[in-house]
Write an enzyme that holds these catalytic residues in place. Sequence first.
Site, PDB file in Angstrom:
ATOM      1  CG  HIS A  76       2.405   7.758   0.030  1.00 49.86           C
ATOM      2  ND1 HIS A  76       1.904   8.866   0.736  1.00 49.86           N
ATOM      3  CD2 HIS A  76       1.866   6.673   0.228  1.00 49.86           C
ATOM      4  CE1 HIS A  76       0.988   8.326   1.678  1.00 49.86           C
ATOM      5  NE2 HIS A  76       0.919   6.840   1.223  1.00 49.86           N
ATOM      6  CE  LYS A  81       4.405   6.416   3.572  1.00 54.25           C
ATOM      7  NZ  LYS A  81       4.220   6.124   4.738  1.00 54.25           N
ATOM      8  CG  ASP A  93      -2.166   3.294   6.713  1.00 53.95           C
ATOM      9  OD1 ASP A  93      -0.963   3.279   6.669  1.00 53.95           O
ATOM     10  OD2 ASP A  93      -2.605   4.405   6.156  1.00 53.95           O
ATOM     11  CG  HIS A 145      -0.327   0.414   2.676  1.00 51.94           C
ATOM     12  ND1 HIS A 145       0.286  -0.561   3.161  1.00 51.94           N
ATOM     13  CD2 HIS A 145      -0.274   1.686   3.227  1.00 51.94           C
ATOM     14  CE1 HIS A 145       0.930   0.105   4.389  1.00 51.94           C
ATOM     15  NE2 HIS A 145       0.216   1.145   4.400  1.00 51.94           N
ATOM     16  CG  ASP A 146       2.386   3.436   2.797  1.00 51.40           C
ATOM     17  OD1 ASP A 146       1.754   4.280   2.352  1.00 51.40           O
ATOM     18  OD2 ASP A 146       2.649   3.541   4.169  1.00 51.40           O
ATOM     19  CG  HIS A 159      -3.359   3.653   1.794  1.00 51.10           C
ATOM     20  ND1 HIS A 159      -2.864   3.550   0.314  1.00 51.10           N
ATOM     21  CD2 HIS A 159      -2.544   4.270   2.555  1.00 51.10           C
ATOM     22  CE1 HIS A 159      -1.509   4.321   0.524  1.00 51.10           C
ATOM     23  NE2 HIS A 159      -1.275   4.656   1.806  1.00 51.10           N
ATOM     24  CG  HIS A 160      -3.504   8.262   3.059  1.00 48.24           C
ATOM     25  ND1 HIS A 160      -3.157   8.179   4.410  1.00 48.24           N
ATOM     26  CD2 HIS A 160      -2.320   7.796   2.534  1.00 48.24           C
ATOM     27  CE1 HIS A 160      -1.954   7.698   4.645  1.00 48.24           C
ATOM     28  NE2 HIS A 160      -1.709   7.336   3.474  1.00 48.24           N
TER      29      HIS A 160
END
Length: 350
Positions: free
Chosen positions: A251, A226, A305, A222-223, A276-277
């Site tokens: 990201h 980054k 998260d 998911h990240d 996801h944010h």
Amino acid sequence: MPSSTVVVLTDNIDRGHDLCEAVRMMAGCRVADVEEQWLNLEPVVGVIADVALERPNSRRCLQRLTVRCRDRRMPLIYLTRTGTDAVLREAGNLGITACFSALAMEPRTVVAALFRLIAPAKTTTDLLVEHNFELVGSTFSEMFDTARSGSLDMETVNEAIGPLLVAIREGGLDRWITLIQAHDDTTLRHCLLVASYVAHFAIYLGLPSSERTTLIRAGLVHDVGKALIPLSVLNKPGKLDSSEMATMRTHAALGYEILAAAGSVDPIILAATRHHHEMLDGSGYPDGLQGGQIGDTVRLLTICDIYAALTERRPYRPPMSQTEALQILRGMTGKLEPALVEAFAASIEG
């Protein structure tokens, strides 16, 4: 090759299969035959020999090992199929540490006995969890290194799922989380925490294996965006200013682009990486989605998260307690799905 390796010495490769599988739960495993010259013993922490000592080439092989190990202590277990006095005397002459019946002992029992000799201060569960953490961490690092070039191999990601589930199943979530929290790479630590909470939550909810695997895969990647964030921003030992925060917030879209470029990535994982944010009230990023535009996988991943972010240590603040973090999640009414937050809380508190 993993840092700790056990050699399974056998004169019958098929017979050694179950033994090797048991070893791989706790360490790296290398299979050798009786022609083994023992030239590189640096990563080897123990040997299990399943050979016939009545055969001269088997004895010569173990004699070579004894010579090579003269200056170091390394447990050597011999599996006997006859148990005669002559065989046991020969085993003693060859410096074998312990003899067990190959016919009466299960492979996992043999491997557990070996590791009690290798690391007497640790339990087999400790060693299993630590080994699987090494596997997952190594796989994640490889994934991130590849992502820095703008691409990703999902097969590499898949290699982390099995060890992660084994570690949680065998050692419990708390022991696994403690290992992750001790890691000094912030991004690795966060992604593994999220994937672990996702796995635990999915198991608690009783989701089918295929859905559970998809969720864990989403948690791991998911990240991934980054990987393209400047290290000066990513590893800043303090709070980000508004400009740095704007950079950091790219990201999610960057991760989506990396996965899209990889091809053949599940649309659910693409959505989880990009969204996801996002928040149910439309206040999230990058697309300002709201309500029904946000799928179930994203809703679940977002909760994990946020909880991971709150409970992990940061250079500018200590980690929150479980109670404090859950209180914040429960206070995000309108942004997170309340029923799902309560289910997550139950999975953690139980």
